[in-house]
Write an enzyme that holds these catalytic residues in place. Sequence first.
Site, PDB file in Angstrom:
ATOM      1  N   ASP A   1      37.915  52.130  40.428  1.00 13.26           N
ATOM      2  CA  ASP A   1      39.229  52.760  40.596  1.00 13.26           C
ATOM      3  C   ASP A   1      40.292  52.087  39.732  1.00 13.26           C
ATOM      4  O   ASP A   1      41.465  52.094  40.073  1.00 13.26           O
ATOM      5  CB  ASP A   1      39.660  52.775  42.074  1.00 13.26           C
ATOM      6  CG  ASP A   1      40.846  53.695  42.317  1.00 13.26           C
ATOM      7  OD1 ASP A   1      41.033  54.636  41.520  1.00 13.26           O
ATOM      8  OD2 ASP A   1      41.595  53.450  43.285  1.00 13.26           O
TER       9      ASP A   1
ATOM     10  N   GLY B   1      44.275  63.818  44.619  1.00 14.16           N
ATOM     11  CA  GLY B   1      43.047  64.189  45.313  1.00 14.16           C
ATOM     12  C   GLY B   1      41.796  63.504  44.798  1.00 14.16           C
ATOM     13  O   GLY B   1      40.699  63.842  45.220  1.00 14.16           O
TER      14      GLY B   1
END
Lengths: 569, 188
Positions: A340, A209
């Site tokens: 990321d 998530g």
Amino acid sequence: MYVKGIAAFAAALGVGLLSGAAIAQEVKQEKQSVLGNANVSPVTQEQLNAADKSTRDFLLTNGNYAQTRFYPGKQISRDNVKNLHVAWIFQTDVKESLETSPIVVDGVMFVTTSFSHVYALDAKTGQQLWHYAHKMGPITVYCCGPNNRGVQVLGDRVYLATLDSKLMALNAKTGEVVWTTNIADPELGYSETMAPTVVKDKVLIGTNGGEYGIRGFVRAYDAKTGKQLWNFHTIPENSVGVWATKDATGRDMHRNIQAEKDMLAKIGDPYAKLGGGVWQNPSVDLATNRIYFVVGNPSPDLDGSNRPGDNLYTNSLVSLDLDTGKYVCHFQYIAHDVWDLDAVSPTVLVNVKDKSGKTIPGVIHAGKTGHIYVHDRKDCSLIRFSEAMVPQENMWVLPTKEGARMLPGANGGVEWSPIATDPGQELAYAINLHQPMTYHVESSAYPNGKLWLGGAFKVIPGEKQAGNITAVNYNNGKIKWQVNTPEPMIGGILATAGGLVFTGEGNGKFAAYNSSNGKELWSFRAGAGVNAPPSSYMVGGKQYIVVGAGGNTQLDYKRGNNIIAFTLD
Amino acid sequence: MFSRWMICGVALLLMAAQARAETIEEKVQVCAGCHGESGKPVDKTIPTIWGQQAGYLYIQLRDFKRGDRKSEIMQPIAAQFERDDMLAIAEYFSQKPWPDLGQPRAPKDVAEKAVSASRSVGCPACHLDRFQGDGTVPRLAGMGRDYLAKTIADFRTRARGNNPGMSDLMLATSPDDLAALVEYLAGL
């Protein structure tokens, strides 16, 4: 099977264009569970503790609690691996991304597929013993494919976490549901793709998530009842940290600390929607009763403007007490990540040499950055990091609206793919991606559980992509050998006492390499991407290697639905 | 075009009755006016909802009700529904067969350009193989061309405001590539 039959019939009639509906059902078939009778003996905690010594079984996702992915059997060796051939192929009902680690218990194999199906198979013949087809809730939110990475067995129960964020115990003999617990609300961006780790009657599970503004966690549930025992927020209420300006390797991350401090004064600590998913299993140190895992990226991925501070414990190694879930130590690789390039590949517990050359209990992790990080297990501190396994360029340029080029691309380095180790050779084996990307930033408010990237990472069309298999000596950080592959690699790798490593590629190649020098000794073409970690086991006196060939959603590798077992004649 | 919108508008007059609707068939009666009796939308800028993913349909109804997604037509309709109604309506339409809008397949060069663009920002990671969608992510394969083009344009301007992640990805993709994607997806 019925739908496949219709499609084949239509093709035979020369119907050129199948309707979209038929295609859809081929990809995601709606199947009913088929209960069965698997003659499987209960798995004891003692068996699990000694999984690293078992040649018969493959009991945990990464082989054992230390997650070495080192299989101690050596019937299949460098000398005879050329004679390896297919023992059986099992076709699942789901033709989508396969990331399962096959679990084997006394001749019974448990595999999972996308959309959280579980199969029990005869490990000798591939015959289906039962099939649990999860009835998925309508609301699923996930970023990187409807994957499932496997199950674990304790006693006579099989533990599964599902895409709609449920934790389940199934009857290992029949496939019947024993209990179900809701982990978190999928409407807020929570989902499950990892395999649970079960230890001492606790089922340990993280959550996905990080791309949806969740607040991540690792939890323990009672294996008998499904009741939650403890919860550790991977994002503490004070997530600010020490305002680190350099990453774990000492490179400047170009943070504007003053701007962040101003924002912190304005909005307060952003912990509540800061992401921090946990993609992969923790390793368990049975001697100290601690677990070690890594935490993924902050939300939103690329836009750091509204999340001032180091964003603890994103992009970190974290250790907890197994019984209580209390914090023990952490080490953050990249504070305030806006690329990321997070921490996803599972941790491995091995003895390592510290800076003075003394052998101590260590924990290692392969990063998306392309480095293997080696830590002291006692306090999580970093001992060393390896040479980069992939090209690095322009680190850490900040993302821009137009896109800033930086290597590695956002998939790594090493993605979620578990590494393998061979402690005798002091080597860690990792599979890597090389995907040149531009990093783009956009700003938007929290979107209520929707995709929240804060920009985009974009593969640069026309630039060559590649992959590699790399062996790193974790006691000196040097690359021992490297095999280049034509495409970026994702899936996993297995090392064996037979002096081999096994791994697969997106183009369907599955191969065995000499674990000392990387020489290819055997290969097979699976017809679909081999993007799952292999396992090994013995049944009827013979060693088998098994792997899923179902392709990969994230890198869009050719899909399939095969579980393939190999053995010697 | 005008007459279809008229029909669509007349159907909306059923909204008053909607509040008293009890069965699922009564609840979805209003939808056919715009989204089509047989699943083919009456106007090309209206999305196909027959055979669409249930989770996606639910989220859109929820967002219309919350005001996160704007539409003069859909917001008042969705405002009447509770969560269970939305889930039931979503399930109802997801079980219907996806209609064939008869849109031609994209030429090879356009398809190759579209696939390259889609891989570049990772569309299949959510929309899955062959753009069938799943859960809260919509099927795009075979969706109406004009609706696709309008939606992408609205994502780029953030007029479609209920998925900023999609806006980010569309803004990172060139208009030229997006035009190829529209043609490719419509023809799947």
